[in-house]
Design a protein around this motif. Structure first.
Motif, PDB file in Angstrom:
ATOM      1  N   ALA A 135       0.821  -1.210   0.000  1.00 46.66           N
ATOM      2  CA  ALA A 135       0.000   0.000   0.000  1.00 46.66           C
ATOM      3  C   ALA A 135       0.855   1.261   0.000  1.00 46.66           C
ATOM      4  O   ALA A 135       0.478   2.277  -0.588  1.00 46.66           O
ATOM      5  CB  ALA A 135      -0.931  -0.007   1.210  1.00 46.66           C
ATOM      6  N   HIS A 136       2.020   1.201   0.650  1.00 47.72           N
ATOM      7  CA  HIS A 136       2.908   2.363   0.637  1.00 47.72           C
ATOM      8  C   HIS A 136       3.458   2.613  -0.762  1.00 47.72           C
ATOM      9  O   HIS A 136       3.584   3.763  -1.194  1.00 47.72           O
ATOM     10  CB  HIS A 136       4.047   2.165   1.635  1.00 47.72           C
ATOM     11  CG  HIS A 136       3.580   2.102   3.054  1.00 47.72           C
ATOM     12  ND1 HIS A 136       3.704   0.963   3.831  1.00 47.72           N
ATOM     13  CD2 HIS A 136       2.960   3.017   3.841  1.00 47.72           C
ATOM     14  CE1 HIS A 136       3.205   1.199   5.026  1.00 47.72           C
ATOM     15  NE2 HIS A 136       2.742   2.427   5.061  1.00 47.72           N
ATOM     16  N   PHE A 137       3.778   1.547  -1.478  1.00 46.33           N
ATOM     17  CA  PHE A 137       4.223   1.708  -2.864  1.00 46.33           C
ATOM     18  C   PHE A 137       3.089   2.260  -3.727  1.00 46.33           C
ATOM     19  O   PHE A 137       3.319   3.090  -4.612  1.00 46.33           O
ATOM     20  CB  PHE A 137       4.724   0.382  -3.423  1.00 46.33           C
ATOM     21  CG  PHE A 137       6.067  -0.025  -2.910  1.00 46.33           C
ATOM     22  CD1 PHE A 137       7.223   0.562  -3.405  1.00 46.33           C
ATOM     23  CD2 PHE A 137       6.193  -0.987  -1.923  1.00 46.33           C
ATOM     24  CE1 PHE A 137       8.474   0.198  -2.930  1.00 46.33           C
ATOM     25  CE2 PHE A 137       7.442  -1.355  -1.437  1.00 46.33           C
ATOM     26  CZ  PHE A 137       8.588  -0.758  -1.945  1.00 46.33           C
ATOM     27  N   ALA A 138       1.874   1.799  -3.482  1.00 39.39           N
ATOM     28  CA  ALA A 138       0.733   2.322  -4.242  1.00 39.39           C
ATOM     29  C   ALA A 138       0.568   3.820  -4.004  1.00 39.39           C
ATOM     30  O   ALA A 138       0.295   4.586  -4.941  1.00 39.39           O
ATOM     31  CB  ALA A 138      -0.541   1.573  -3.843  1.00 39.39           C
ATOM     32  N   GLN A 146       1.714   9.864 -11.285  1.00 39.88           N
ATOM     33  CA  GLN A 146       0.514  10.017 -12.105  1.00 39.88           C
ATOM     34  C   GLN A 146      -0.285   8.737 -12.327  1.00 39.88           C
ATOM     35  O   GLN A 146      -1.041   8.621 -13.299  1.00 39.88           O
ATOM     36  CB  GLN A 146       0.860  10.628 -13.483  1.00 39.88           C
ATOM     37  CG  GLN A 146       1.274  12.088 -13.448  1.00 39.88           C
ATOM     38  CD  GLN A 146       2.684  12.283 -12.922  1.00 39.88           C
ATOM     39  OE1 GLN A 146       3.610  11.664 -13.438  1.00 39.88           O
ATOM     40  NE2 GLN A 146       2.842  13.118 -11.916  1.00 39.88           N
ATOM     41  N   VAL A 147      -0.106   7.746 -11.485  1.00 36.78           N
ATOM     42  CA  VAL A 147      -1.016   6.601 -11.509  1.00 36.78           C
ATOM     43  C   VAL A 147      -2.329   7.080 -10.892  1.00 36.78           C
ATOM     44  O   VAL A 147      -2.334   7.716  -9.835  1.00 36.78           O
ATOM     45  CB  VAL A 147      -0.442   5.397 -10.749  1.00 36.78           C
ATOM     46  CG1 VAL A 147      -1.450   4.263 -10.682  1.00 36.78           C
ATOM     47  CG2 VAL A 147       0.851   4.927 -11.417  1.00 36.78           C
ATOM     48  N   SER A 148      -3.454   6.800 -11.538  1.00 33.02           N
ATOM     49  CA  SER A 148      -4.708   7.486 -11.219  1.00 33.02           C
ATOM     50  C   SER A 148      -5.329   7.097  -9.882  1.00 33.02           C
ATOM     51  O   SER A 148      -6.052   7.891  -9.278  1.00 33.02           O
ATOM     52  CB  SER A 148      -5.728   7.255 -12.341  1.00 33.02           C
ATOM     53  OG  SER A 148      -6.006   5.868 -12.495  1.00 33.02           O
ATOM     54  N   SER A 149      -5.074   5.868  -9.385  1.00 28.84           N
ATOM     55  CA  SER A 149      -5.733   5.430  -8.155  1.00 28.84           C
ATOM     56  C   SER A 149      -4.978   4.259  -7.539  1.00 28.84           C
ATOM     57  O   SER A 149      -4.146   3.625  -8.190  1.00 28.84           O
ATOM     58  CB  SER A 149      -7.175   4.995  -8.438  1.00 28.84           C
ATOM     59  OG  SER A 149      -7.189   3.827  -9.253  1.00 28.84           O
ATOM     60  N   LYS A 155      -3.693  -2.963 -10.038  1.00 25.21           N
ATOM     61  CA  LYS A 155      -4.111  -3.624 -11.277  1.00 25.21           C
ATOM     62  C   LYS A 155      -2.990  -3.663 -12.306  1.00 25.21           C
ATOM     63  O   LYS A 155      -2.828  -4.638 -13.041  1.00 25.21           O
ATOM     64  CB  LYS A 155      -5.338  -2.911 -11.853  1.00 25.21           C
ATOM     65  CG  LYS A 155      -5.921  -3.593 -13.079  1.00 25.21           C
ATOM     66  CD  LYS A 155      -7.198  -2.902 -13.524  1.00 25.21           C
ATOM     67  CE  LYS A 155      -7.804  -3.607 -14.732  1.00 25.21           C
ATOM     68  NZ  LYS A 155      -9.064  -2.952 -15.175  1.00 25.21           N
ATOM     69  N   LEU A 156      -2.185  -2.602 -12.337  1.00 27.92           N
ATOM     70  CA  LEU A 156      -1.135  -2.509 -13.343  1.00 27.92           C
ATOM     71  C   LEU A 156       0.219  -3.018 -12.874  1.00 27.92           C
ATOM     72  O   LEU A 156       0.998  -3.545 -13.671  1.00 27.92           O
ATOM     73  CB  LEU A 156      -0.984  -1.057 -13.802  1.00 27.92           C
ATOM     74  CG  LEU A 156      -2.171  -0.438 -14.541  1.00 27.92           C
ATOM     75  CD1 LEU A 156      -1.873   1.015 -14.880  1.00 27.92           C
ATOM     76  CD2 LEU A 156      -2.493  -1.223 -15.807  1.00 27.92           C
ATOM     77  N   GLY A 161       0.667 -11.370 -10.031  1.00 31.56           N
ATOM     78  CA  GLY A 161       0.987 -11.621 -11.426  1.00 31.56           C
ATOM     79  C   GLY A 161       1.318 -10.395 -12.243  1.00 31.56           C
ATOM     80  O   GLY A 161       1.609 -10.512 -13.437  1.00 31.56           O
ATOM     81  N   LYS A 162       1.331  -9.210 -11.620  1.00 29.67           N
ATOM     82  CA  LYS A 162       1.598  -7.968 -12.348  1.00 29.67           C
ATOM     83  C   LYS A 162       3.099  -7.675 -12.395  1.00 29.67           C
ATOM     84  O   LYS A 162       3.920  -8.384 -11.822  1.00 29.67           O
ATOM     85  CB  LYS A 162       0.827  -6.805 -11.735  1.00 29.67           C
ATOM     86  CG  LYS A 162      -0.681  -7.052 -11.676  1.00 29.67           C
ATOM     87  CD  LYS A 162      -1.256  -7.392 -13.039  1.00 29.67           C
ATOM     88  CE  LYS A 162      -2.750  -7.674 -12.966  1.00 29.67           C
ATOM     89  NZ  LYS A 162      -3.325  -8.046 -14.272  1.00 29.67           N
TER      90      LYS A 162
END
Length: 288
Positions: A135-138, A146-149, A155-156, A161-162
């Motif tokens: 979550a900290h990386f997110a 600029q990752v939207s959410s 997801k990305l 598996g990402k």
């Protein structure tokens, strides 16, 4: 009585400090609260001190949420009413924390290959004195790249598996169950429908969790609809598991809030059924 047995602070991936979480519990009129940070109990002493001074009517339950492995899944087990100073528990959690550190370094390396430089230092700043989590990386990706959410970050990049996913070598469920129970606590399978598995696999998971000595299962938590709740409750009844409920609170929001996930069932036995909740802010060590 409003009971919430799953919440997080800044000592793992929550956004509120232990002091702020206790104050939030008071605002939301929570009567019984378990703090269950990921693989650490470091925030519990501060929370208990604050509760004693500012919210003496609160029944504060010492807890922890432990990451484990089962098949190819990462499964979380909540420990409730633990002795937070138990030496075997603390030795086990130190091992977990080292695994988290090793995973964080590998995640940062993979994100760098995706074009995101300097993420580890930023993630450490978000984590502060707490455990570094995905979550900290997110948060870093959302706030700096600029990752939207948060959802898009997983997801990305960070989800199973990402491109930046890293499989941690978590212990088996039986080991976590054992160490929780050695520390006088009850082992509860957390948010069972959130593991991206079929109903058939979920049946296997719950059966093995029960066979390995697990005590309970969360039957009320955010994101579970009526049909799935009925299914999870049927699994709890089938395997004689105690029922738990919690918001999995990380920060105030529309979908997750302290005390919103109450347990109402005349079939299941609550995990707290034999706890002494008559003494405010008591440290429950073992079932009565």
């Amino acid at each position: 009585m409003k009971i919430d047995l799953h919440s997080h602070t800044t000592f793992s991936d929550g956004h509120l400090t232990p002091t702020e979480l206790i104050q939030r519990a008071q605002t939301m009129q929570v009567d019984v609260l378990a703090i269950t940070d990921h693989d650490t109990t470091d925030g519990l002493a501060v929370a208990r001190e604050v509760a004693s001074e500012q919210f003496p009517a609160l029944h504060l339950i010492d807890g922890v949420e432990i990451s484990t492995r089962w098949q190819s899944f990462e499964i979380h087990i909540v420990g409730l009413a633990i002795d937070k100073q138990h030496p075997q528990l603390q030795a086990f959690l130190k091992q977990q924390q080292q695994k988290r550190e090793e995973r964080a370094v590998k995640i940062a390396e993979k994100l760098a290959k995706c074009g995101f430089e300097g993420v580890l230092e930023r993630a450490r700043r978000y984590a502060g004195d707490g455990q570094i989590t995905r979550a900290h990386f997110a948060r870093v990706l959302v706030n700096n790249y600029q990752v939207s959410s948060f959802e898009k970050a997983f997801k990305l990049y960070l989800g199973k598996g990402k491109r930046a996913a890293v499989k941690a070598e978590w212990p088996a469920m039986a080991e976590a169950i054992g160490v929780i129970q050695q520390a006088g606590g009850r082992a509860v399978l957390a948010h069972p429908i959130h593991y991206d598995m079929t109903a058939k696999w979920l049946r296997r998971l719950v059966a093995e969790f029960s066979a390995e000595g697990g005590d309970g299962i969360e039957v009320v938590f955010p994101g579970i609809n009526a049909d799935k709740q009925t299914f999870v409750q049927s699994l709890a009844k089938e395997h004689n598991l105690l029922a738990s409920a919690g918001s999995d609170f990380h920060f105030p929001g529309r979908w997750t809030e302290l005390g919103r996930c109450g347990l109402a069932s005349d079939v299941l036995t609550p995990v707290w059924h034999d706890w002494d909740l008559n003494v405010a802010n008591s440290s429950i060590k073992e079932p009565v």
